[in-house]
Write an enzyme that holds these catalytic residues in place. Structure first.
Site, PDB file in Angstrom:
ATOM      1  N   LYS A 169       0.528  -1.335  -0.375  1.00 56.85           N
ATOM      2  CA  LYS A 169      -0.289   0.072  -0.218  1.00 56.85           C
ATOM      3  C   LYS A 169       0.888   1.425   0.047  1.00 56.85           C
ATOM      4  CE  LYS A 169      -2.144  -0.648   4.112  1.00 56.85           C
ATOM      5  NZ  LYS A 169      -1.624  -2.139   4.251  1.00 56.85           N
ATOM      6  N   ARG A 176      -9.246   1.065   8.657  1.00 58.83           N
ATOM      7  CA  ARG A 176      -9.079  -0.357   8.998  1.00 58.83           C
ATOM      8  C   ARG A 176     -10.331  -0.582   9.958  1.00 58.83           C
ATOM      9  NH1 ARG A 176      -2.613   1.211   9.053  1.00 58.83           N
ATOM     10  NH2 ARG A 176      -2.086  -1.309   9.452  1.00 58.83           N
ATOM     11  N   ARG A 223      11.775  -6.575   4.760  1.00 52.51           N
ATOM     12  CA  ARG A 223      11.252  -4.448   4.414  1.00 52.51           C
ATOM     13  C   ARG A 223      12.530  -4.015   5.136  1.00 52.51           C
ATOM     14  NH1 ARG A 223       5.521  -2.679   5.053  1.00 52.51           N
ATOM     15  NH2 ARG A 223       4.855  -2.763   6.884  1.00 52.51           N
ATOM     16  N   ARG A 280      11.357  -2.052  11.072  1.00 53.44           N
ATOM     17  CA  ARG A 280      10.576  -1.161  11.724  1.00 53.44           C
ATOM     18  C   ARG A 280      10.473  -2.545  12.669  1.00 53.44           C
ATOM     19  NH1 ARG A 280       5.205   0.202   8.352  1.00 53.44           N
ATOM     20  NH2 ARG A 280       4.639  -0.396   9.744  1.00 53.44           N
ATOM     21  N   ARG A 291      -0.181  -8.759  13.836  1.00 54.54           N
ATOM     22  CA  ARG A 291      -1.402  -7.827  12.690  1.00 54.54           C
ATOM     23  C   ARG A 291      -1.780  -8.303  11.903  1.00 54.54           C
ATOM     24  NH1 ARG A 291       4.238  -4.550  10.550  1.00 54.54           N
ATOM     25  NH2 ARG A 291       2.542  -3.911   9.960  1.00 54.54           N
TER      26      ARG A 291
END
Ligand code: AMP
Length: 224
Positions: free
Chosen positions: A17, A92, A131, A164, A175
């Protein structure tokens, strides 16, 4: 007068996203509004809002609807959003989607085009654990694919790349659970309202961007 372009990106953590929002933001010259980025900035600056959000974020849980809705409304009221914006990570929950539906006409924005970026779970885990994002400009890289030219250093601004806190394996599962329980119902919510566009997120970044652009362009032809 040009109708502002309002876009929402929906998708599981790691679906891309943020990457697509950033590319589209450059193409249309409208802001990329990421609630995750705004919250991370608040944490960095040690604001009371940041302190409150940090515990939830580090645990992979959602921050309260009240806080994120206030953040989003304040952001959309700024003058740089007058030609439109791209929402990444908001809404969300159904409650947030309802707040957005109430907020948009009040702020004189049209209903959004909602892109659901669809990616399988195994690929998502690989993307998240690989990531790395720039600690300065937030540019995103991936050690399994889109590597920086120099290890741990941002190609764009030279900033240090970081993993992160919530991309660590322990937090990822939580998550996904939050996504399945709270966010996935939004796919049906927006489909019923005729606002949803499905995008195959397993393709490369450029092909996904082309798919999104062709949807936007064909809908603009219809609305003109
Ligand atoms: P993201 O960068 O979009 O993956 O968001 C990182 C974290 O910020 C999430 O796991 C949540 O804890 C929090 N967050 C971001 N956007 C929202 C939202 N719309 N509602 C609740 N929590 C959010």
């Amino acid at each position: 007068m040009k109708v502002p372009l309002t876009v929402v990106f929906l998708g599981a953590p790691g679906a891309g996203k943020g990457t697509q929002a950033r590319v589209l933001s450059g193409e249309y010259g409208i802001p990329h509004v990421s609630t995750g980025d705004i919250l991370r900035e608040a944490i960095k600056s040690k604001s009371p809002l940041g302190m409150e959000a940090k515990k939830k974020m580090d645990a992979g849980e959602l921050v309260s609807d009240e806080i994120v809705c206030l953040i989003v409304e304040e952001r959309l009221r700024r003058v740089d959003c007058s030609q439109g914006f791209i929402l990444d990570g908001f809404p969300r929950t159904i409650a947030q989607a309802e707040r957005l539906a109430e907020m948009l006409p009040r702020l004189l924005f049209p209903l959004p085009m909602v892109f659901h970026i669809n990616v399988g779970e195994e690929e998502l885990v690989k993307r998240l654990t690989g990531r790395r994002s720039c600690s300065v400009c937030r540019q995103i890289y991936n050690i399994y694919g889109q590597r920086p030219r120099i290890e741990d250093q941002c190609d764009v601004c030279g900033g240090k790349l970081e993993l992160r806190e919530d991309d660590k394996m322990e937090v990822i599962q939580e998550r996904f659970t939050e996504y399945t329980n709270q966010t996935e119902p939004l796919i049906q919510y927006y489909r019923e309202r005729g606002l949803l566009f499905e995008i195959d997120g397993s393709k490369d970044i450029n092909s996904i961007n082309q798919d999104i652009l062709s949807v936007i362009k064909s809908s603009k032809v219809l609305s003109n």
